[in-house]
Design a protein around this motif. Structure first.
Motif, PDB file in Angstrom:
ATOM      1  N   ASP A 287      -6.113  23.860 -14.588  1.00 42.89           N
ATOM      2  CA  ASP A 287      -6.569  24.106 -15.952  1.00 42.89           C
ATOM      3  C   ASP A 287      -7.987  23.600 -16.230  1.00 42.89           C
ATOM      4  OD1 ASP A 287      -4.202  25.380 -16.789  1.00 42.89           O
ATOM      5  OD2 ASP A 287      -3.215  23.447 -17.119  1.00 42.89           O
ATOM      6  N   ARG A 288      -8.514  22.730 -15.342  1.00 40.82           N
ATOM      7  CA  ARG A 288      -9.831  22.153 -15.585  1.00 40.82           C
ATOM      8  C   ARG A 288     -10.785  22.534 -14.463  1.00 40.82           C
ATOM      9  NH1 ARG A 288      -8.918  15.854 -16.527  1.00 40.82           N
ATOM     10  NH2 ARG A 288      -8.205  16.086 -14.361  1.00 40.82           N
ATOM     11  N   VAL A 289     -12.037  22.774 -14.814  1.00 40.22           N
ATOM     12  CA  VAL A 289     -13.052  23.155 -13.822  1.00 40.22           C
ATOM     13  C   VAL A 289     -13.146  22.111 -12.711  1.00 40.22           C
ATOM     14  CG1 VAL A 289     -15.525  23.533 -13.460  1.00 40.22           C
ATOM     15  CG2 VAL A 289     -14.400  24.507 -15.461  1.00 40.22           C
ATOM     16  N   GLU A 290     -13.134  20.844 -13.074  1.00 39.22           N
ATOM     17  CA  GLU A 290     -13.289  19.789 -12.074  1.00 39.22           C
ATOM     18  C   GLU A 290     -12.130  19.733 -11.084  1.00 39.22           C
ATOM     19  OE1 GLU A 290     -12.039  17.589 -15.956  1.00 39.22           O
ATOM     20  OE2 GLU A 290     -13.064  19.447 -15.359  1.00 39.22           O
ATOM     21  N   ASP A 291     -11.041  20.392 -11.399  1.00 36.39           N
ATOM     22  CA  ASP A 291      -9.905  20.456 -10.476  1.00 36.39           C
ATOM     23  C   ASP A 291      -9.882  21.764  -9.678  1.00 36.39           C
ATOM     24  OD1 ASP A 291      -8.977  17.962 -11.318  1.00 36.39           O
ATOM     25  OD2 ASP A 291      -7.862  18.850 -12.991  1.00 36.39           O
ATOM     26  N   ASN A 292     -10.880  22.586  -9.894  1.00 40.71           N
ATOM     27  CA  ASN A 292     -10.977  23.861  -9.172  1.00 40.71           C
ATOM     28  C   ASN A 292     -12.210  23.863  -8.265  1.00 40.71           C
ATOM     29  OD1 ASN A 292      -8.686  25.037 -10.362  1.00 40.71           O
ATOM     30  ND2 ASN A 292      -9.860  25.672 -12.153  1.00 40.71           N
ATOM     31  N   ILE A 293     -12.252  22.918  -7.378  1.00 34.17           N
ATOM     32  CA  ILE A 293     -13.368  22.818  -6.431  1.00 34.17           C
ATOM     33  C   ILE A 293     -12.799  23.015  -5.032  1.00 34.17           C
ATOM     34  CG2 ILE A 293     -15.229  21.381  -5.540  1.00 34.17           C
ATOM     35  CD1 ILE A 293     -15.265  19.945  -8.246  1.00 34.17           C
ATOM     36  N   SER A 294     -12.876  24.243  -4.537  1.00 39.20           N
ATOM     37  CA  SER A 294     -12.314  24.597  -3.239  1.00 39.20           C
ATOM     38  C   SER A 294     -12.880  25.945  -2.824  1.00 39.20           C
ATOM     39  CB  SER A 294     -10.777  24.694  -3.326  1.00 39.20           C
ATOM     40  OG  SER A 294     -10.398  25.834  -4.090  1.00 39.20           O
ATOM     41  N   PRO A 295     -12.757  26.310  -1.549  1.00 37.75           N
ATOM     42  CA  PRO A 295     -13.221  27.640  -1.132  1.00 37.75           C
ATOM     43  C   PRO A 295     -12.519  28.772  -1.869  1.00 37.75           C
ATOM     44  CG  PRO A 295     -12.931  26.240   0.788  1.00 37.75           C
ATOM     45  CD  PRO A 295     -12.369  25.479  -0.380  1.00 37.75           C
ATOM     46  N   VAL A 296     -11.216  28.611  -2.140  1.00 37.42           N
ATOM     47  CA  VAL A 296     -10.476  29.664  -2.838  1.00 37.42           C
ATOM     48  C   VAL A 296     -10.969  29.780  -4.278  1.00 37.42           C
ATOM     49  CG1 VAL A 296      -8.207  30.391  -3.665  1.00 37.42           C
ATOM     50  CG2 VAL A 296      -8.460  29.468  -1.358  1.00 37.42           C
ATOM     51  N   ALA A 297     -11.144  28.658  -4.954  1.00 36.38           N
ATOM     52  CA  ALA A 297     -11.634  28.693  -6.330  1.00 36.38           C
ATOM     53  C   ALA A 297     -13.031  29.288  -6.389  1.00 36.38           C
ATOM     54  CB  ALA A 297     -11.625  27.293  -6.930  1.00 36.38           C
ATOM     55  N   ARG A 298     -13.865  28.947  -5.431  1.00 40.60           N
ATOM     56  CA  ARG A 298     -15.218  29.497  -5.399  1.00 40.60           C
ATOM     57  C   ARG A 298     -15.178  31.016  -5.244  1.00 40.60           C
ATOM     58  NH1 ARG A 298     -19.540  28.783  -0.515  1.00 40.60           N
ATOM     59  NH2 ARG A 298     -21.421  29.359  -1.638  1.00 40.60           N
ATOM     60  N   LEU A 299     -14.331  31.489  -4.360  1.00 36.86           N
ATOM     61  CA  LEU A 299     -14.173  32.933  -4.172  1.00 36.86           C
ATOM     62  C   LEU A 299     -13.768  33.604  -5.480  1.00 36.86           C
ATOM     63  CD1 LEU A 299     -12.281  34.573  -1.193  1.00 36.86           C
ATOM     64  CD2 LEU A 299     -11.743  35.246  -3.513  1.00 36.86           C
ATOM     65  N   TYR A 300     -12.776  33.026  -6.145  1.00 36.13           N
ATOM     66  CA  TYR A 300     -12.277  33.629  -7.379  1.00 36.13           C
ATOM     67  C   TYR A 300     -13.311  33.560  -8.508  1.00 36.13           C
ATOM     68  CZ  TYR A 300      -7.483  34.164  -5.622  1.00 36.13           C
ATOM     69  OH  TYR A 300      -6.354  34.556  -4.934  1.00 36.13           O
ATOM     70  N   TYR A 301     -14.006  32.433  -8.653  1.00 36.86           N
ATOM     71  CA  TYR A 301     -15.026  32.337  -9.704  1.00 36.86           C
ATOM     72  C   TYR A 301     -16.134  33.372  -9.485  1.00 36.86           C
ATOM     73  CZ  TYR A 301     -13.546  27.989 -12.064  1.00 36.86           C
ATOM     74  OH  TYR A 301     -12.873  27.026 -12.808  1.00 36.86           O
ATOM     75  N   ALA A 302     -16.531  33.562  -8.221  1.00 38.85           N
ATOM     76  CA  ALA A 302     -17.603  34.509  -7.913  1.00 38.85           C
ATOM     77  C   ALA A 302     -17.178  35.937  -8.247  1.00 38.85           C
ATOM     78  CB  ALA A 302     -17.994  34.396  -6.440  1.00 38.85           C
ATOM     79  N   ALA A 303     -15.978  36.319  -7.791  1.00 34.51           N
ATOM     80  CA  ALA A 303     -15.478  37.657  -8.110  1.00 34.51           C
ATOM     81  C   ALA A 303     -15.296  37.820  -9.608  1.00 34.51           C
ATOM     82  CB  ALA A 303     -14.156  37.904  -7.380  1.00 34.51           C
ATOM     83  N   SER A 304     -14.870  36.753 -10.269  1.00 35.80           N
ATOM     84  CA  SER A 304     -14.658  36.810 -11.705  1.00 35.80           C
ATOM     85  C   SER A 304     -15.963  37.063 -12.447  1.00 35.80           C
ATOM     86  CB  SER A 304     -14.033  35.502 -12.180  1.00 35.80           C
ATOM     87  OG  SER A 304     -13.698  35.552 -13.543  1.00 35.80           O
ATOM     88  N   LEU A 321     -10.583  35.959 -20.117  1.00 33.06           N
ATOM     89  CA  LEU A 321      -9.913  34.859 -19.437  1.00 33.06           C
ATOM     90  C   LEU A 321     -10.627  34.450 -18.147  1.00 33.06           C
ATOM     91  CD1 LEU A 321      -6.168  35.919 -19.836  1.00 33.06           C
ATOM     92  CD2 LEU A 321      -7.259  33.926 -20.875  1.00 33.06           C
ATOM     93  N   GLY A 322     -11.071  35.426 -17.368  1.00 34.88           N
ATOM     94  CA  GLY A 322     -11.617  35.120 -16.055  1.00 34.88           C
ATOM     95  C   GLY A 322     -10.515  34.871 -15.047  1.00 34.88           C
ATOM     96  N   ALA A 323     -10.881  34.956 -13.778  1.00 35.22           N
ATOM     97  CA  ALA A 323      -9.895  34.855 -12.698  1.00 35.22           C
ATOM     98  C   ALA A 323      -9.377  33.439 -12.476  1.00 35.22           C
ATOM     99  CB  ALA A 323     -10.485  35.394 -11.394  1.00 35.22           C
ATOM    100  N   GLN A 324      -9.982  32.450 -13.109  1.00 34.52           N
ATOM    101  CA  GLN A 324      -9.514  31.066 -12.989  1.00 34.52           C
ATOM    102  C   GLN A 324      -9.043  30.556 -14.350  1.00 34.52           C
ATOM    103  OE1 GLN A 324      -9.909  28.928  -9.507  1.00 34.52           O
ATOM    104  NE2 GLN A 324      -8.937  30.928  -9.737  1.00 34.52           N
ATOM    105  N   ALA A 325      -8.249  31.376 -15.025  1.00 33.35           N
ATOM    106  CA  ALA A 325      -7.794  31.042 -16.378  1.00 33.35           C
ATOM    107  C   ALA A 325      -6.951  29.776 -16.398  1.00 33.35           C
ATOM    108  CB  ALA A 325      -6.999  32.212 -16.956  1.00 33.35           C
ATOM    109  N   GLY A 326      -6.066  29.614 -15.425  1.00 33.77           N
ATOM    110  CA  GLY A 326      -5.183  28.460 -15.406  1.00 33.77           C
ATOM    111  C   GLY A 326      -3.929  28.685 -16.230  1.00 33.77           C
ATOM    112  N   GLU A 327      -2.904  27.936 -15.908  1.00 30.13           N
ATOM    113  CA  GLU A 327      -1.588  28.145 -16.507  1.00 30.13           C
ATOM    114  C   GLU A 327      -1.572  27.903 -18.005  1.00 30.13           C
ATOM    115  OE1 GLU A 327       2.980  26.407 -15.955  1.00 30.13           O
ATOM    116  OE2 GLU A 327       1.455  26.030 -14.417  1.00 30.13           O
ATOM    117  N   ALA A 328      -2.281  26.904 -18.492  1.00 29.57           N
ATOM    118  CA  ALA A 328      -2.228  26.559 -19.920  1.00 29.57           C
ATOM    119  C   ALA A 328      -2.772  27.693 -20.784  1.00 29.57           C
ATOM    120  CB  ALA A 328      -3.011  25.269 -20.173  1.00 29.57           C
TER     121      ALA A 328
END
Length: 358
Positions: A287-304, A321-328
């Motif tokens: 749910d938080r940007v600081e918890d989405n630091i990984s190759p997979v998150a980077r891929l999704y943020y870029a495509a988003s 929403l974007g591709a890294q919307a998060g569950e909340a």
């Protein structure tokens, strides 16, 4: 003043970011090589063949030896093909074949390189969107996007949808076995729809998508799979598709692309049968940007950035929403739509599988 000697620059940190940038640049070059190997059948020709030299691979694939030799060297340098120096031969290991040659493998990735190729091709559109705040509709992208996305998701769905994801939902498997009515929203090429139809012949499935070319391709895939008698595909939006009384409504990696996901969730509520279930599959994200630091998150943020958000903005942009919307944030959409039950059924490194009921 030498920028490397200023107090504001840490040489170790500079080395680290330069190394990361060179690694990324190398990966970008390597992606072109992977795509070439995939499209020319070079990996498939090597799979299970044991050691081959460049002349043998060229003969097997009808390609020019000098190009094949240089391509092979690039693959060895990237760790994608093994090299035997004594015999000057090259070999695709079983593990490498699963990733690069076996297009039925759940970890097959070669076809997915069409997605970044489409992103580069659409760069001018993205620049204009950044400058003006305008959107880019899904259908306005380079054509490689659609087959690349289908390739990226198809095998993951094949490996997980029926044996893992559907069983994680309360009571859904029993309904599908006895005969359920299912809607697959944003179905794309229809791989998810067809997989469910193959597994549950007593049920009927309706796929909906706004992209007419994808709908046409989905019909072909259903026909080839022999499930056209219980599967239909129709061009329709998520907030006004036809039918009602659906026992299961699925959103596979698409809700975050919509300009009004709340309207889509409200329409799902209106068309859901009593006791029915919404299955929401979204890219994995915390749910938080600081918890989405990984190759997979980077891929999704870029495509988003250039695909998902761009389409949502073009589609009205009520909630982007974007591709890294998060569950909340996803839960909030469904609660506002009138759903009273929302839970994480399971998660993978790539996906959240969420269950919603009224």
């Amino acid at each position: 003043m030498d920028y490397l000697t200023t107090n504001s620059v840490d040489p170790a940190k500079l080395d680290a970011i330069v190394s990361r940038a060179i690694g990324d640049l190398s990966a970008g070059y390597g992606g072109v090589m992977v795509s070439i190997g995939h499209r020319l059948g070079l990996y498939k020709a090597m799979a299970g063949a044991g050691p081959l030299n460049s002349r043998e691979l060229a003969a097997r694939t009808g390609c020019a030896e000098r190009y094949v030799r240089e391509w092979l060297n690039s693959q060895v340098a990237g760790g994608y093909i093994a090299y035997h120096a004594i015999s000057d031969s090259f070999e695709l290991t079983p593990e490498q074949a699963l990733v690069l040659a076996n297009d039925e493998s759940p970890v097959f990735i070669a076809g997915a390189w069409a997605v970044p190729a489409s992103m580069w091709a659409d760069e001018d559109k993205a620049l204009e969107a950044f400058r003006t705040g305008s959107g880019i509709p899904w259908g306005d992208h380079d054509g490689r996007l659609y087959c690349g996305v289908a390739s990226f998701y198809r095998n993951a769905y094949k490996a997980s949808l029926v044996p893992e994801w559907l069983p994680s939902l309360d009571g859904v498997i029993d309904k599908l076995k006895s005969g359920a009515l299912v809607a697959d929203i944003g179905c794309g090429y229809g791989h998810s729809t067809v997989l469910m139809a193959e597994a549950f012949p007593a049920s009927h499935f309706h796929g909906f998508d706004t992209h007419p070319e994808s709908v046409a391709e989905a019909r072909k895939i259903a026909l080839e799979a022999g499930v056209a008698d219980r599967v239909t595909f129709e061009k329709a939006r998520a907030e006004n598709y036809s039918g009602k009384g659906y026992d299961l409504i699925c959103f596979f990696d698409c809700l975050h692309d919509m300009g009004d996901p709340l309207a889509a969730a409200k329409h799902a509520a209106r068309t859901l049968a009593p006791g029915g279930t919404v299955m929401l599959v979204e890219p994995f994200a915390n749910d938080r940007v600081e918890d989405n630091i990984s190759p997979v998150a980077r891929l999704y943020y870029a495509a988003s950035t250039t695909i998902c958000c761009a389409h949502a903005i073009s589609d009205g942009g009520h909630i982007v929403l974007g591709a890294q919307a998060g569950e909340a944030r996803l839960r909030d959409v469904f609660y506002k739509a009138g759903f009273t039950h929302f839970r994480r059924a399971m998660a993978t490194p790539f996906n959240l599988i969420l269950e919603a009921r009224l």
